[in-house]
Design a protein around this motif. Structure first.
Motif, PDB file in Angstrom:
ATOM      1  N   THR A  25       0.863  -1.359   0.347  1.00  0.00           N
ATOM      2  CA  THR A  25      -0.139   0.178   0.271  1.00  0.00           C
ATOM      3  C   THR A  25       1.059   1.164  -0.245  1.00  0.00           C
ATOM      4  OG1 THR A  25       0.025   0.258   2.705  1.00  0.00           O
ATOM      5  CG2 THR A  25      -1.756  -1.237   1.722  1.00  0.00           C
ATOM      6  N   TYR A  54       3.807   5.330   5.883  1.00  0.00           N
ATOM      7  CA  TYR A  54       2.893   5.554   4.457  1.00  0.00           C
ATOM      8  C   TYR A  54       1.713   6.778   4.437  1.00  0.00           C
ATOM      9  CZ  TYR A  54       5.019   1.227   3.588  1.00  0.00           C
ATOM     10  OH  TYR A  54       6.492  -0.146   3.405  1.00  0.00           O
ATOM     11  N   LYS A  82       4.716  -1.033  10.358  1.00  0.00           N
ATOM     12  CA  LYS A  82       5.307  -1.014  11.060  1.00  0.00           C
ATOM     13  C   LYS A  82       5.715   0.442  11.601  1.00  0.00           C
ATOM     14  CE  LYS A  82       6.191  -2.662   6.225  1.00  0.00           C
ATOM     15  NZ  LYS A  82       5.228  -1.981   5.223  1.00  0.00           N
ATOM     16  N   ASN A 153      14.309  -5.195   6.820  1.00  0.00           N
ATOM     17  CA  ASN A 153      15.785  -4.044   5.588  1.00  0.00           C
ATOM     18  C   ASN A 153      16.825  -4.311   6.777  1.00  0.00           C
ATOM     19  OD1 ASN A 153      14.491  -2.750   3.023  1.00  0.00           O
ATOM     20  ND2 ASN A 153      13.639  -1.264   5.500  1.00  0.00           N
ATOM     21  N   SER A 201       8.862  -3.764  -3.232  1.00  0.00           N
ATOM     22  CA  SER A 201       9.014  -4.079  -4.614  1.00  0.00           C
ATOM     23  C   SER A 201       9.607  -5.042  -5.466  1.00  0.00           C
ATOM     24  CB  SER A 201       9.935  -2.960  -4.872  1.00  0.00           C
ATOM     25  OG  SER A 201       9.949  -2.085  -3.793  1.00  0.00           O
ATOM     26  N   PRO A 202       8.463  -5.743  -5.354  1.00  0.00           N
ATOM     27  CA  PRO A 202       9.024  -7.479  -5.847  1.00  0.00           C
ATOM     28  C   PRO A 202       9.327  -7.069  -7.243  1.00  0.00           C
ATOM     29  CG  PRO A 202       6.393  -7.072  -5.495  1.00  0.00           C
ATOM     30  CD  PRO A 202       7.536  -6.303  -5.261  1.00  0.00           C
ATOM     31  N   PHE A 203       8.664  -6.127  -8.353  1.00  0.00           N
ATOM     32  CA  PHE A 203       8.582  -5.427  -9.139  1.00  0.00           C
ATOM     33  C   PHE A 203      10.326  -4.322  -9.074  1.00  0.00           C
ATOM     34  CE2 PHE A 203       3.719  -6.038  -9.072  1.00  0.00           C
ATOM     35  CZ  PHE A 203       3.860  -7.689  -9.778  1.00  0.00           C
ATOM     36  N   ARG A 205       9.505  -1.466  -8.133  1.00  0.00           N
ATOM     37  CA  ARG A 205       9.070  -0.501  -8.324  1.00  0.00           C
ATOM     38  C   ARG A 205       8.229  -0.052  -9.708  1.00  0.00           C
ATOM     39  NH1 ARG A 205      12.173  -0.055  -5.649  1.00  0.00           N
ATOM     40  NH2 ARG A 205      13.624   0.097  -7.091  1.00  0.00           N
ATOM     41  N   GLY A 206       8.055  -1.363 -10.543  1.00  0.00           N
ATOM     42  CA  GLY A 206       7.911  -1.876 -12.103  1.00  0.00           C
ATOM     43  C   GLY A 206       9.130  -1.638 -12.533  1.00  0.00           C
ATOM     44  N   LEU A 209      10.315  -4.754 -15.479  1.00  0.00           N
ATOM     45  CA  LEU A 209       9.488  -5.539 -16.147  1.00  0.00           C
ATOM     46  C   LEU A 209       9.724  -5.256 -17.554  1.00  0.00           C
ATOM     47  CD1 LEU A 209       5.858  -4.574 -14.271  1.00  0.00           C
ATOM     48  CD2 LEU A 209       7.283  -6.543 -13.599  1.00  0.00           C
ATOM     49  N   ALA A 226       5.485  -9.344 -14.626  1.00  0.00           N
ATOM     50  CA  ALA A 226       5.058  -8.900 -13.691  1.00  0.00           C
ATOM     51  C   ALA A 226       5.005 -10.876 -12.945  1.00  0.00           C
ATOM     52  CB  ALA A 226       4.152  -8.202 -13.359  1.00  0.00           C
ATOM     53  N   SER A 244      -0.622  -2.325  -6.570  1.00  0.00           N
ATOM     54  CA  SER A 244      -1.242  -2.058  -7.948  1.00  0.00           C
ATOM     55  C   SER A 244      -2.962  -1.530  -7.782  1.00  0.00           C
ATOM     56  CB  SER A 244      -1.508  -2.912  -9.075  1.00  0.00           C
ATOM     57  OG  SER A 244      -2.123  -2.103  -9.795  1.00  0.00           O
ATOM     58  N   SER A 245      -2.925  -0.592  -8.392  1.00  0.00           N
ATOM     59  CA  SER A 245      -4.367   0.261  -8.032  1.00  0.00           C
ATOM     60  C   SER A 245      -5.460  -0.107  -8.381  1.00  0.00           C
ATOM     61  CB  SER A 245      -3.920   1.735  -7.144  1.00  0.00           C
ATOM     62  OG  SER A 245      -2.943   2.240  -8.865  1.00  0.00           O
ATOM     63  N   ASN A 246      -4.394  -0.725  -9.737  1.00  0.00           N
ATOM     64  CA  ASN A 246      -5.378  -1.359 -11.241  1.00  0.00           C
ATOM     65  C   ASN A 246      -5.792  -2.410 -10.905  1.00  0.00           C
ATOM     66  OD1 ASN A 246      -5.384  -2.541 -13.591  1.00  0.00           O
ATOM     67  ND2 ASN A 246      -5.519  -0.631 -14.533  1.00  0.00           N
ATOM     68  N   ARG A 249      -4.903  -5.022 -13.235  1.00  0.00           N
ATOM     69  CA  ARG A 249      -3.035  -6.034 -12.788  1.00  0.00           C
ATOM     70  C   ARG A 249      -3.251  -6.144 -11.679  1.00  0.00           C
ATOM     71  NH1 ARG A 249      -1.817  -1.489 -15.620  1.00  0.00           N
ATOM     72  NH2 ARG A 249      -2.117   0.354 -14.085  1.00  0.00           N
TER      73      ARG A 249
HETATM   74  N1  LIG Z   1      10.231  -2.690   4.316  1.00  0.00           N
HETATM   75  C1  LIG Z   1      10.346  -1.407   3.247  1.00  0.00           C
HETATM   76  O1  LIG Z   1      11.430  -0.385   3.700  1.00  0.00           O
HETATM   77  C2  LIG Z   1       9.439  -1.869   1.965  1.00  0.00           C
HETATM   78  C3  LIG Z   1       9.824  -0.449   1.284  1.00  0.00           C
HETATM   79  C4  LIG Z   1       9.429  -0.060   0.007  1.00  0.00           C
HETATM   80  C5  LIG Z   1       8.099  -0.793  -0.257  1.00  0.00           C
HETATM   81  N2  LIG Z   1       7.635  -1.742   0.676  1.00  0.00           N
HETATM   82  C6  LIG Z   1       6.289  -2.802  -0.039  1.00  0.00           C
HETATM   83  O2  LIG Z   1       6.011  -3.453  -0.700  1.00  0.00           O
HETATM   84  C7  LIG Z   1       4.767  -3.546  -1.401  1.00  0.00           C
HETATM   85  C8  LIG Z   1       5.515  -3.057  -2.792  1.00  0.00           C
HETATM   86  O3  LIG Z   1       6.593  -2.681  -3.249  1.00  0.00           O
HETATM   87  P1  LIG Z   1       6.424  -1.149  -4.028  1.00  0.00           P
HETATM   88  O4  LIG Z   1       4.662  -0.669  -3.812  1.00  0.00           O
HETATM   89  O5  LIG Z   1       7.606  -0.400  -3.801  1.00  0.00           O
HETATM   90  O6  LIG Z   1       6.107  -1.389  -6.150  1.00  0.00           O
HETATM   91  P2  LIG Z   1       6.444  -3.110  -6.383  1.00  0.00           P
HETATM   92  O7  LIG Z   1       4.824  -3.853  -5.885  1.00  0.00           O
HETATM   93  O8  LIG Z   1       7.906  -3.423  -6.924  1.00  0.00           O
HETATM   94  O9  LIG Z   1       6.173  -2.572  -7.433  1.00  0.00           O
HETATM   95  C9  LIG Z   1       4.823  -1.371  -7.826  1.00  0.00           C
HETATM   96  C10 LIG Z   1       4.879  -0.536  -9.932  1.00  0.00           C
HETATM   97  O10 LIG Z   1       4.222  -1.444  -9.525  1.00  0.00           O
HETATM   98  C11 LIG Z   1       3.186  -1.500 -11.059  1.00  0.00           C
HETATM   99  N3  LIG Z   1       2.652  -3.192 -11.548  1.00  0.00           N
HETATM  100  C12 LIG Z   1       1.598  -3.647 -10.351  1.00  0.00           C
HETATM  101  N4  LIG Z   1       1.399  -4.744 -10.740  1.00  0.00           N
HETATM  102  C13 LIG Z   1       1.558  -4.892 -11.932  1.00  0.00           C
HETATM  103  C14 LIG Z   1       1.585  -5.504 -13.438  1.00  0.00           C
HETATM  104  N5  LIG Z   1       0.537  -7.238 -13.417  1.00  0.00           N
HETATM  105  N6  LIG Z   1       1.895  -5.453 -14.565  1.00  0.00           N
HETATM  106  C15 LIG Z   1       2.307  -3.356 -14.820  1.00  0.00           C
HETATM  107  N7  LIG Z   1       2.797  -2.786 -14.260  1.00  0.00           N
HETATM  108  C16 LIG Z   1       2.074  -3.515 -12.840  1.00  0.00           C
HETATM  109  C17 LIG Z   1       1.946  -0.176 -10.056  1.00  0.00           C
HETATM  110  O11 LIG Z   1       1.330   0.322 -11.405  1.00  0.00           O
HETATM  111  P3  LIG Z   1      -0.125   0.325 -10.757  1.00  0.00           P
HETATM  112  O12 LIG Z   1      -0.388   0.877  -9.256  1.00  0.00           O
HETATM  113  O13 LIG Z   1      -0.902   1.477 -11.686  1.00  0.00           O
HETATM  114  O14 LIG Z   1      -0.724  -0.869 -11.009  1.00  0.00           O
HETATM  115  C18 LIG Z   1       3.341   0.574  -9.683  1.00  0.00           C
HETATM  116  O15 LIG Z   1       4.577   1.195 -10.589  1.00  0.00           O
HETATM  117  C19 LIG Z   1       4.807  -1.709  -0.846  1.00  0.00           C
HETATM  118  O16 LIG Z   1       3.433  -1.246  -1.563  1.00  0.00           O
HETATM  119  C20 LIG Z   1       4.821  -1.348   0.406  1.00  0.00           C
HETATM  120  O17 LIG Z   1       3.974  -1.813   0.985  1.00  0.00           O
HETATM  121  C21 LIG Z   1       7.707  -1.902   2.083  1.00  0.00           C
END
Ligand SMILES: NC(=O)c1ccc[n+]([C@@H]2O[C@H](COP(=O)([O-])OP(=O)(O)OC[C@H]3O[C@@H](n4cnc5c(N)ncnc54)[C@H](OP(=O)(O)O)[C@@H]3O)[C@@H](O)[C@H]2O)c1
Length: 287
Positions: A25, A54, A82, A153, A201-203, A205-206, A209, A226, A244-246, A249
């Protein structure tokens, strides 16, 4: 290990069940956050990742309440939050947890994490700071206010220092983990200690991909890049937190249970050169 859906659970070291994929989120706020989380839960997600930092805990709480009104009980949704870096130490962490729970309006939290370790480059007393924060988490766990506790981390040296004074071992370590950056040493350390790794950030942050190898594999398996990332993470025994907010996806991200990557393809992804790294090294961060 074989699973059928994002609702399938893995067990933490204390046997608490944790659904094998979570909904991230970060950067979701206001009505968009409430709507997106409700959509994700309606589609089948049963695990939500938030953090005090957040600024959306209130929205997470609201969405979970509204899902409950629609018939999905609170105890079927796993929620993580957290404690942020400006609230390290025992007293501050206790006060911060209280605020988190007021915002979420929950009776208990499923998982509470230390967001980032205090590290040596910024704090002379980094070990004591982390130990104080951890003591608060242990107390909240023992009081039944949180059902599992962990860190985020933490590299092996942060963990080793924490374990010098910990009574309870962290059950989770949430780290940056995606093709092109997967912290093998930390993962192997945590596996030996029976600490579940969650992938933030499993992608990337995109950013990963569009990698050629992932695009070729997506063609081979007739899926999206993805889905290749998520499948690779799950097959590593790591729990991904895609954001994802879509709605399309979100659905795409959930459909990763009808194929598996061969050992050879896993290895090819393992060996990808560094890409998509956030640049946030826990020993170097300035926040
Ligand atoms: N513990 C920590 O320090 C820490 C740090 C960073 C993140 N996090 C957690 O990890 C979560 C995920 O990481 P993140 O938000 O950084 O990035 P992410 O999940 O790696 O990537 C999100 C991006 O990928 C796009 N996306 C999602 N599904 C997709 C698909 N099927 N095909 C194409 N694009 C896709 C999303 O766009 P749309 O929304 O437009 O689909 C968004 O731009 C965070 O939301 C947070 O909860 C934790």
């Amino acid at each position: 290990m074989e699973w059928e859906s994002v609702k399938d659970s893995w067990a933490l070291a204390n046997q608490k069940k944790i659904p094998c994929m979570g909904y991230g989120t970060w950067l979701l706020s206001g009505e968009e956050a409430v709507d997106s989380i409700k959509k994700a839960v309606r589609l089948g997600f049963r695990h939500i990742d938030t953090a005090a930092f957040y600024g959306n805990e209130e929205e997470v709480g609201k969405a979970v309440q509204q899902c409950q009104d629609e018939g999905i009980p609170r105890n079927q949704i796993f929620v993580t939050s957290k404690v942020w870096n400006d609230n390290r130490g025992y007293e501050n962490t206790m006060a911060s947890f209280k605020k988190t729970m007021e915002r979420l309006k929950f009776q208990y939290l499923d998982l509470f994490l230390i967001h980032w370790p205090a590290s040596e480059n910024r704090f002379e007393n980094w070990k004591e700071l982390n130990a104080g924060t951890w003591r608060a988490l242990e107390e909240l766990y023992e009081a039944g206010k949180v059902e599992a506790i962990g860190v985020s981390n933490f590299k092996p040296h942060h963990m080793e220092a924490l374990l010098e004074t910990a009574n309870i071992k962290p059950m989770v370590n949430q780290i940056e983990f995606h093709p092109g950056f997967w912290q093998k040493e930390t993962v192997e350390y945590c596996k030996r200690q029976e600490i579940l790794i969650e992938a933030w950030s499993p992608f990337g942050r995109g950013a990963v991909l569009e990698q050629e190898l992932l695009k070729n594999l997506a063609k081979k398996y007739d899926c999206s890049t993805a889905q290749i990332c998520l499948r690779w993470e799950l097959q590593h025994g790591v729990l991904p937190l895609p954001k994802s907010s879509n709605e399309d996806r979100m659905k795409n991200n959930m459909q990763v249970f009808d194929f598996s990557l061969t050992e050879e393809d896993m290895k090819q992804i393992d060996e990808m050169p560094i890409c998509g790294f956030s640049g946030e090294d826990p020993d170097q961060i300035e926040f």
